[in-house]
Design a protein around this motif. Structure first.
Motif, PDB file in Angstrom:
ATOM      1  N   THR A  64       0.825  -1.194   0.000  1.00 14.14           N
ATOM      2  CA  THR A  64       0.000   0.000   0.000  1.00 14.14           C
ATOM      3  C   THR A  64       0.865   1.252   0.000  1.00 14.14           C
ATOM      4  OG1 THR A  64      -0.145  -0.123   2.413  1.00 14.14           O
ATOM      5  CG2 THR A  64      -1.925  -1.127   1.152  1.00 14.14           C
ATOM      6  N   GLU A  65       0.260   2.349  -0.373  1.00 17.99           N
ATOM      7  CA  GLU A  65       1.002   3.586  -0.627  1.00 17.99           C
ATOM      8  C   GLU A  65       1.796   4.078   0.575  1.00 17.99           C
ATOM      9  OE1 GLU A  65       0.024   8.188  -2.057  1.00 17.99           O
ATOM     10  OE2 GLU A  65      -1.487   6.606  -2.230  1.00 17.99           O
ATOM     11  N   LYS A  66       1.275   3.880   1.785  1.00 18.38           N
ATOM     12  CA  LYS A  66       1.927   4.464   2.959  1.00 18.38           C
ATOM     13  C   LYS A  66       2.773   3.460   3.754  1.00 18.38           C
ATOM     14  CE  LYS A  66      -1.313   8.285   3.438  1.00 18.38           C
ATOM     15  NZ  LYS A  66      -2.224   9.036   4.342  1.00 18.38           N
ATOM     16  N   VAL A  67       2.998   2.277   3.203  1.00 16.59           N
ATOM     17  CA  VAL A  67       3.986   1.372   3.791  1.00 16.59           C
ATOM     18  C   VAL A  67       5.376   1.947   3.546  1.00 16.59           C
ATOM     19  CG1 VAL A  67       5.103  -0.884   3.517  1.00 16.59           C
ATOM     20  CG2 VAL A  67       2.622  -0.740   3.676  1.00 16.59           C
ATOM     21  N   THR A  68       6.233   1.893   4.553  1.00 13.74           N
ATOM     22  CA  THR A  68       7.596   2.415   4.427  1.00 13.74           C
ATOM     23  C   THR A  68       8.567   1.282   4.115  1.00 13.74           C
ATOM     24  OG1 THR A  68       7.113   4.166   6.039  1.00 13.74           O
ATOM     25  CG2 THR A  68       9.438   3.700   5.584  1.00 13.74           C
ATOM     26  N   ARG A  69       9.330   1.448   3.044  1.00 10.03           N
ATOM     27  CA  ARG A  69      10.324   0.448   2.639  1.00 10.03           C
ATOM     28  C   ARG A  69      11.718   0.987   2.957  1.00 10.03           C
ATOM     29  NH1 ARG A  69      13.695  -0.164  -1.717  1.00 10.03           N
ATOM     30  NH2 ARG A  69      14.237  -2.316  -2.301  1.00 10.03           N
ATOM     31  N   ILE A  70      12.498   0.237   3.771  1.00  9.05           N
ATOM     32  CA  ILE A  70      13.804   0.701   4.240  1.00  9.05           C
ATOM     33  C   ILE A  70      14.875  -0.340   3.910  1.00  9.05           C
ATOM     34  CG2 ILE A  70      15.127   1.528   6.216  1.00  9.05           C
ATOM     35  CD1 ILE A  70      12.415   1.925   7.670  1.00  9.05           C
ATOM     36  N   PRO A  71      15.774  -0.072   2.971  1.00  9.45           N
ATOM     37  CA  PRO A  71      16.896  -0.993   2.733  1.00  9.45           C
ATOM     38  C   PRO A  71      17.780  -1.076   3.981  1.00  9.45           C
ATOM     39  CG  PRO A  71      16.632   0.542   0.900  1.00  9.45           C
ATOM     40  CD  PRO A  71      15.763   1.052   2.019  1.00  9.45           C
ATOM     41  N   ILE A  72      18.190  -2.283   4.342  1.00 10.67           N
ATOM     42  CA  ILE A  72      18.982  -2.510   5.555  1.00 10.67           C
ATOM     43  C   ILE A  72      20.376  -3.007   5.178  1.00 10.67           C
ATOM     44  CG2 ILE A  72      19.157  -3.781   7.716  1.00 10.67           C
ATOM     45  CD1 ILE A  72      16.873  -1.728   7.615  1.00 10.67           C
TER      46      ILE A  72
END
Length: 340
Positions: A64-72
């Motif tokens: 969904t649009e407001k999910v935050t994706r963070i490369p680790i």
């Protein structure tokens, strides 16, 4: 659909499917066209406009649009963290895949879209990680657990682990040895260690070996490997001590798994758990389902390239029953992980 052998007319026919390798930030678009009459394969790929009776576009959105994706890229960790919309705290889960290697994000993106923060971890064949899976060191995954628990939006009561195939074996091992792991979803995984040694601190669990003479040739460049592994009862040193775990387990088993006899091995693991007084587990078996149980509406893969076998491997199952199993299992997975 023709016989299995007809599906592999030439080497390298089977590739990792687009669903597995897709960019989760971009929708997957599938175009369906209804064509007039009977056409050959070449005409169907690029049909003339006068034989197209109707068409429709299907768009699959992974997060969904407001999910935050963070490369680790934290210490040894290589992965991607997906945080749901809102303040939290959210249940957290480590997401693992099998011998395809690399970093697969689509399941984590979909879990976060349903309120479960998910850290998908690569453990080989990605960036500076080992190119081949020679050893599973559970301390690496323990770092992932501690990293996830340190996030301010994650519940501190414990972490879940979900895996499919070899990833499920690792998740089972995490539940057995890592006390902060409180819930495990094993998707066509075993209660034993296979393919390479698994270690935690000074303990090493050897891999259950397989008999290569039992590999079946199902067609050109297509193998059947279901019956190749030795009986785990004869090699107790390869068994994972799931009965010692404080985690709850959800075993999802395809009864027509072409990779190995998942339901039989899970029955053995559950018998060992029961004999030692462990009761917080559930086993769900699916008739007609194959090995690659994905989130719902993913393409049914009868066979794909297998990195260890260096060939295509038949995964088993049929499209109708497998698709229904994916729908049902996903509902169970989300409910189970939300309850961590």
């Amino acid at each position: 659909m023709g016989p299995i052998g007809a599906l592999s007319p030439a080497p390298n026919t089977y590739k990792y499917n687009r669903y597995m390798k897709g960019d989760v930030t971009t929708p997957l678009v599938v175009n369906f066209k209804l064509l007039k009459g009977h056409v050959n394969a070449e005409e169907a790929v690029a049909p003339e406009s006068d034989i197209i009776l109707d068409s429709v576009k299907h768009e699959r959105i992974y997060m969904t649009e407001k999910v935050t994706r963070i490369p680790i890229r934290e210490g040894r960790l290589r992965g991607t963290l997906f945080i749901p919309e809102g303040e939290g705290p959210f249940p957290g889960v480590i997401d693992l895949f099998g011998v395809a290697g690399g970093l697969l994000e689509y399941r984590s993106a979909q879990l976060a879209s349903r309120g479960v923060a998910s850290l998908t971890l690569a453990y080989f064949a990605f960036e500076d990680l080992p190119k081949k899976m020679k050893e599973i060191d559970l301390s690496y995954f323990e770092e992932g657990v501690d990293f996830l628990l340190s996030h301010p939006k994650i519940k501190k009561s414990g972490i879940g682990a979900i895996g499919v195939s070899k990833g499920a074996d690792i998740a089972n091992g995490m539940g057995a040895f890592l006390p902060k792991v409180k819930a495990v979803v094993s998707v066509n995984g075993l209660g034993v260690n296979i393919l390479c040694p698994m270690k935690y601190k000074d303990l090493v669990i050897p891999e259950l070996l397989f008999d290569i003479s039992k590999v079946k040739i199902l067609g050109p460049d297509l193998l059947g490997v279901r019956d190749t592994f030795y009986d785990s009862d004869d090699y107790p040193e390869t068994q994972l001590p799931l009965h010692k775990s404080e985690a709850k387990y959800l075993f999802l088993c395809a009864k027509e798994d072409g990779n190995y006899k998942t339901d039989f091995e899970v029955d053995k693991a559950v018998a060992r758990m029961k004999a030692n007084g462990k009761t917080d587990y559930e086993v769900i078996k699916y008739d007609g389902a194959g090995h690659l149980l994905e989130p719902p509406y993913a393409p049914f893969s009868l066979a794909t390239y297998h990195r260890v076998a260096s060939s295509a491997v038949a995964w088993g199952g049929n499209s109708k029953d497998h698709t229904e199993a994916q729908v049902d299992s996903w509902r169970r997975i989300v409910e189970f992980l939300r309850d961590i």
